[in-house]
Every structure is written in C-alpha cells, then in structure tokens.
Design a protein around this motif. Structure first.
Motif, PDB file in Angstrom:
ATOM      1  N   ALA A  48       0.832  -1.209   0.000  1.00  0.00           N
ATOM      2  CA  ALA A  48       0.000   0.000   0.000  1.00  0.00           C
ATOM      3  C   ALA A  48       0.867   1.261   0.000  1.00  0.00           C
ATOM      4  N   LYS A  49       1.918   1.235   0.768  1.00  0.00           N
ATOM      5  CA  LYS A  49       2.820   2.389   0.820  1.00  0.00           C
ATOM      6  C   LYS A  49       3.456   2.636  -0.546  1.00  0.00           C
ATOM      7  N   ALA A  50       3.892   1.565  -1.209  1.00  0.00           N
ATOM      8  CA  ALA A  50       4.522   1.709  -2.521  1.00  0.00           C
ATOM      9  C   ALA A  50       3.541   2.230  -3.567  1.00  0.00           C
ATOM     10  N   LEU A  51       2.272   1.823  -3.434  1.00  0.00           N
ATOM     11  CA  LEU A  51       1.258   2.236  -4.405  1.00  0.00           C
ATOM     12  C   LEU A  51       0.622   3.578  -4.064  1.00  0.00           C
ATOM     13  N   GLY A  52       0.840   4.047  -2.831  1.00  0.00           N
ATOM     14  CA  GLY A  52       0.190   5.278  -2.393  1.00  0.00           C
ATOM     15  C   GLY A  52      -1.268   5.084  -2.044  1.00  0.00           C
ATOM     16  N   THR A  53      -1.646   3.848  -1.653  1.00  0.00           N
ATOM     17  CA  THR A  53      -3.032   3.571  -1.273  1.00  0.00           C
ATOM     18  C   THR A  53      -3.144   3.444   0.247  1.00  0.00           C
ATOM     19  N   THR A  54      -4.369   3.333   0.726  1.00  0.00           N
ATOM     20  CA  THR A  54      -4.627   3.236   2.162  1.00  0.00           C
ATOM     21  C   THR A  54      -4.200   1.872   2.688  1.00  0.00           C
ATOM     22  N   PRO A  55      -3.329   1.821   3.702  1.00  0.00           N
ATOM     23  CA  PRO A  55      -2.906   0.522   4.244  1.00  0.00           C
ATOM     24  C   PRO A  55      -4.000  -0.079   5.123  1.00  0.00           C
ATOM     25  N   PRO A  56      -3.934  -1.380   5.382  1.00  0.00           N
ATOM     26  CA  PRO A  56      -4.910  -1.984   6.297  1.00  0.00           C
ATOM     27  C   PRO A  56      -4.769  -1.378   7.690  1.00  0.00           C
ATOM     28  N   CYS A  57      -5.889  -1.270   8.393  1.00  0.00           N
ATOM     29  CA  CYS A  57      -5.863  -0.676   9.734  1.00  0.00           C
ATOM     30  C   CYS A  57      -5.946  -1.730  10.819  1.00  0.00           C
ATOM     31  N   THR A  58      -6.185  -2.984  10.438  1.00  0.00           N
ATOM     32  CA  THR A  58      -6.369  -3.997  11.482  1.00  0.00           C
ATOM     33  C   THR A  58      -6.004  -5.391  11.003  1.00  0.00           C
ATOM     34  N   MET A  59      -5.648  -6.212  11.964  1.00  0.00           N
ATOM     35  CA  MET A  59      -5.475  -7.660  11.788  1.00  0.00           C
ATOM     36  C   MET A  59      -6.369  -8.324  12.830  1.00  0.00           C
ATOM     37  N   GLN A  60      -7.075  -9.360  12.427  1.00  0.00           N
ATOM     38  CA  GLN A  60      -7.905 -10.111  13.368  1.00  0.00           C
ATOM     39  C   GLN A  60      -7.328 -11.513  13.500  1.00  0.00           C
ATOM     40  N   GLY A  61      -7.230 -12.005  14.740  1.00  0.00           N
ATOM     41  CA  GLY A  61      -6.638 -13.313  14.917  1.00  0.00           C
ATOM     42  C   GLY A  61      -7.080 -14.022  16.181  1.00  0.00           C
ATOM     43  N   ASP A  62      -6.909 -15.333  16.168  1.00  0.00           N
ATOM     44  CA  ASP A  62      -7.174 -16.197  17.316  1.00  0.00           C
ATOM     45  C   ASP A  62      -6.173 -15.842  18.417  1.00  0.00           C
ATOM     46  N   SER A 110       3.000  -2.940  15.711  1.00  0.00           N
ATOM     47  CA  SER A 110       3.348  -1.852  16.627  1.00  0.00           C
ATOM     48  C   SER A 110       3.242  -0.476  15.961  1.00  0.00           C
ATOM     49  N   PRO A 111       2.810   0.532  16.724  1.00  0.00           N
ATOM     50  CA  PRO A 111       2.777   1.890  16.158  1.00  0.00           C
ATOM     51  C   PRO A 111       4.147   2.390  15.737  1.00  0.00           C
ATOM     52  N   TYR A 112       5.203   1.788  16.262  1.00  0.00           N
ATOM     53  CA  TYR A 112       6.541   2.151  15.824  1.00  0.00           C
ATOM     54  C   TYR A 112       6.874   1.557  14.455  1.00  0.00           C
ATOM     55  N   ASN A 113       6.076   0.568  14.026  1.00  0.00           N
ATOM     56  CA  ASN A 113       6.346  -0.104  12.756  1.00  0.00           C
ATOM     57  C   ASN A 113       5.192   0.113  11.780  1.00  0.00           C
ATOM     58  N   GLU A 114       4.279  -0.855  11.645  1.00  0.00           N
ATOM     59  CA  GLU A 114       3.223  -0.704  10.639  1.00  0.00           C
ATOM     60  C   GLU A 114       1.962  -0.040  11.183  1.00  0.00           C
ATOM     61  N   ASN A 115       1.863   0.112  12.503  1.00  0.00           N
ATOM     62  CA  ASN A 115       0.753   0.849  13.120  1.00  0.00           C
ATOM     63  C   ASN A 115      -0.608   0.269  12.737  1.00  0.00           C
ATOM     64  N   VAL A 116      -0.781  -1.015  13.046  1.00  0.00           N
ATOM     65  CA  VAL A 116      -2.009  -1.737  12.692  1.00  0.00           C
ATOM     66  C   VAL A 116      -2.674  -2.243  13.973  1.00  0.00           C
TER      67      VAL A 116
END
Length: 512
Positions: free
Chosen positions: A312-326, A344-350
C-alpha cells in the motif's frame, strides 16, 4: 523549552544515569542469603542451591531493576500513561498519513474505553460483539430476538460500538433457516428498526477468503454486504482468511509452512493467488467510492500484514488498519511470531482484533470436571452419550468438538488447571472466565476483544469485566507468564500423534 535546553536536559539525565549504573553495579554485593519460598503446586522450585554464577546474575539483575525504577522516576526513557497495557498514547507513528498511534484511548463511554484502530480515524470499544453463531443452526444459538437484546444492551446502553461479522455468517448454517448472510441481515434490520445513528456503530465484515478473493469479488461481495446490512458504507472490510496459502489460516494444529501445499493446483492454478497489489488497489477503489472506511486482514500472519502495508505504501493507497486473529491466554502466538512487532505503532501501526479469547468456551471451566463429549468417549462412553444429548457447549457437539480439538490438548488442559488455581488464589470473582478476558484486555497488542455470547448473563458479565477500572495485579500477570513459559504453544502441542498418521493431524491438516 528550547532545543538547546532539551539537549542539555537529556545530556544531564544520561550523565546521572550512567553514574548510577557504574555505582550500583560496581558495589553490588557479591553474595546474598536467599530464603527459599514456600512451595505450592503453582511454584515448584528446584531443590538445588543456586550456583555462585547464578547468585552473581541475580545480584546484577536486582541492581538493574533498581536502575529501571530510578529511570522511571526521572522519566528518562519516556512515559507510559497506561501501565497495564504497556503502550504510551503519545507515540508518533512512523507510517505517513496516520491519524495517530493504534490502540490510543480516544474516549470512554459509560465506563467502556474506546481505542483508535490502526492509524485510521476509526475508534472501537475494547469489547466487540462477535456474531459468528448468531441465528445459526447450533443448539444454543441466539435467535433474532436475542441478538436485538444483545445490541440494545451493549451498544445503546453500555458503550460498546463494534459489531464484527462476515458474509459467511452464521456458522454453522443449514441452508434452510440458518443461511449465510443472515447475520448481516439481522444487524441491518436492528439498525433500521431502532433508528440507530450510523456513526454510533462500527461495522466490521469480511469477504470469504482463499481463491474467492480477487479484484472482481472484492467489489461484488462488498456490494452484497452493503445491501444485507442496509447501510451506505462498511467501517472495516476484511479478508476472512488470506488470498494465498498460509499455514496459520488453517484450523487444527498446522503452523509450519509447507511448500508442497503452496505448489498445489488450488493455489497455483488459473494464474495463482491474487496479488497484494490487486488487493490494495481494490480496497482503495472501495474507499474512494465511500463504500468502506478502511480494511484489514483476518487469520493472517506477520508476512501477510507487512506485505499489505508495504505494498500500500509503494502504491500510495490506504494501508490496512487492522489484523484479526485467534488470541487467548492459551494462544499467545501473535505476540511471539512477529505479528505484534509488525503491528506496533513504531512499525506498521495496525490494530489487532482478538477472537476466541475464551478458547472456544474451554476457558470458562465448563469442561474441567467432565471432559468434552468427544474426549470422554475414550473413557466413559455412556456419560459421553448423555452429554451429547444435553451439551454444555459446542465442544460437546460432534462437529465443533472434533474440529476444535486443539483447544483441549493435554498441554492446554494442564495450563487451564493452573490458570483456574490462580483465579482461586487471587480471588477473581468470575473465575477463569474473568481472568481470561481481563488478561486479554491488558495486552499491548490488542485493540479490541471480540466475544460471542449465547445469553444475556454472559454479555452482562463481559461488559462488567471490560469496564473494571483496576487492572489485574502485576503479581498475577507474572504468575500467568510463569505458566505460559512451561509451554508457549499449548494448542499446537500433542502427545497423541499416531505413528502412521504420516504428516496429518486429527482433522487431516498438515502437521507439524
């Protein structure tokens, strides 16, 4: 404060700290008398006297713990306004365009904290309503009237704002009364009947994963969800499981990547998996059309998360805001397999949506005295047959009980016995259920915990646990960690793998 003053202050603080370190370490005592703690079933200490090198390490560790306390007093390394969560709200995320750091507390509504989801402007309650079994064909599934009562109580009265669903819900469905898509229809009907302001509810739904995910279906399936939900937009649109082969998206005990599986015709035929570029551009198209606010992943891993954010960053599009998991006190892999670091907010902020926080119901303790029916058949067939006729929960049913066997491994049951003892020792009123949910709430990875309910009493208890002002004490959190250290992956451990299984687990999944 000017830049020069700030630099001078930091320099002075560092000088003070270095002086403390030099003094403390140099003059730390070389030996110490260690009183043996009183033993219990939760505290099996070695009967061997600590060696001299171990004593030296313990002395130095104590010294550095003192340094840590001193540095905290002087705030030398930055503050943390949420000691129970381990994540300061004043982090400046590294992702350009982010509205703020994920998991930042934005407001409190009727005692319920609501947090930022990823770097988006979407704010979700710490407790979300899981809806997988709503109006399903399960024996104790809540009907439409029950679901309306759940949403009335949680959303209109108690500060919950997140509803998590999927186009494939309910599960299980029978193709007759319980049909896929019915949960979205129930939510849409409730919002219309109650005239609920759209901005009072955050709706997260999912497109069916695997090869179903392609540029065309992302658009068309979203349109179908919008119609069933009777809304103009979806807040978070997720891939239910990855569009590519990934071992962690499987049920069962599969964790290892298997290149032969990835090479199979299902994944590599007809052009292969949908690319990350196609996923990102399709989601961006929906965002620009106003049909979704943001998007996310589910049942994925650190590779999938980072591949999406970086694409998303390379394309200039909106990155995912969440991951859902067990994720639960029994299943902490997302904290230890790179997901927490990537998110982490220090990294991908998801953000992270945790589901199965009660491990399919086993963390309620209902199967502690009498095993789940499918397990009990091995030792007491007559009792197991009666239990199947009057199941306590889904683990007593043939379908769920067999499919979700990993929540009942010997390692998981041993850990549960110890967690139950901890709940008793620390006088947790709601027992292991309360312990498990409050523990999940305090994890720095977790933005929101999705909990499914069969009745109002369960929902009332969940809201009570998620609005308590006091966190679980540090001593208890450490005791939980000590249990965890005995087996870090209890759901993925097994002492009953057959010699002739030839790389297959109990439900046919590839293992290890």
């Amino acid at each position: 404060m000017t830049s020069l003053h700030r630099k001078t202050s930091i320099l002075c603080s560092c000088v003070v700290l270095l002086t403390i370190i030099a003094t403390t370490v140099a003059f730390a005592p070389s030996s110490r008398s260690y009183a043996r703690p009183q033993q219990s079933s939760l505290d099996r200490q070695s009967a061997v006297r600590p060696s001299s090198i171990k004593l030296w390490i313990m002395d130095r560790r104590s010294s550095f713990q003192q340094i840590g306390m001193i540095s905290s007093m002087f705030n030398l390394f930055g503050g943390d306004d949420e000691s129970s969560r381990g994540g300061p709200s004043n982090i400046k995320p590294s992702v350009p365009g982010a509205k703020g750091p994920t998991n930042q507390v934005i407001r409190k509504v009727n005692g319920m904290k609501q947090r930022r989801l990823g770097g988006s402007d979407i704010v979700v309650s710490e407790l979300g309503l899981g809806t997988q079994r709503w109006v399903s064909s399960d024996f104790n599934a809540p009907n439409e009237e029950d679901c309306f009562r759940f949403m009335d109580y949680a959303i209109l009265e108690n500060g919950v704002n997140l509803l998590d669903t999927a186009e494939s819900y309910p599960i299980p469905s029978d193709g007759r009364e319980a049909q896929e898509g019915n949960v979205e229809r129930v939510i849409g009907k409730w919002m219309k009947d109650r005239n609920v302001p759209r901005d009072k509810v955050v709706i997260s739904t999912k497109i069916t994963g695997g090869r179903n995910v392609n540029a065309k279906n992302i658009i068309e399936d979203c349109e179908g969800s919008l119609k069933r939900l009777q809304t103009d937009y979806i807040d978070v649109y997720q891939l239910h499981w990855p569009q590519r082969y990934s071992p962690q998206s499987n049920w069962g005990q599969s964790l290892a990547y298997n290149i032969d599986n990835d090479s199979g015709l299902y994944w590599r035929g007809m052009g292969g998996p949908t690319s990350f570029e196609d996923v990102c551009t399709s989601m961006e198209k929906l965002i620009k059309q106003g049909k979704i606010r943001s998007w996310g992943l589910c049942n994925d891993n650190a590779y999938g998360l980072t591949a999406c954010t970086r694409t998303a960053k390379a394309l200039g599009t909106t990155p995912p805001c969440t991951m859902q998991g067990d994720f639960s006190i029994l299943d902490r892999k997302s904290e230890e397999n790179g997901v927490a670091e990537a998110a982490s907010p220090y990294n991908e902020n998801v953000g992270f949506m945790a589901y199965n926080a009660l491990a399919g119901g086993v963390l309620t303790g209902k199967y502690m005295d009498i095993p789940a029916a499918v397990d009990d058949f091995e030792t007491n067939r007559e009792r197991a047959a009666q239990t199947i006729k009057k199941p306590r929960g889904r683990m007593d049913t043939r379908g769920w009980g067999i499919t979700l066997y990993r929540y009942r491994t010997e390692a998981a049951q041993q850990a549960m016995r110890e967690y139950q003892q901890l709940a008793q020792k620390f006088k947790i009123p709601g027992g292991m259920t309360e312990l498990s949910l409050r523990w999940c709430r305090q994890r720095s990875l977790v933005t929101t915990t999705l909990v499914g309910h069969s009745n109002m009493k369960q929902l009332e208890d969940s809201i009570k646990y998620f609005t308590m002002s006091e966190p679980l004490p540090d001593e208890l959190m450490w005791e939980i960690d000590r249990v965890h250290m005995k087996n870090r992956l209890p759901l993925f451990s097994s002492d009953r793998v057959g010699q002739d299984w030839n790389g297959e687990g109990e439900i046919g999944e590839t293992i290890p």
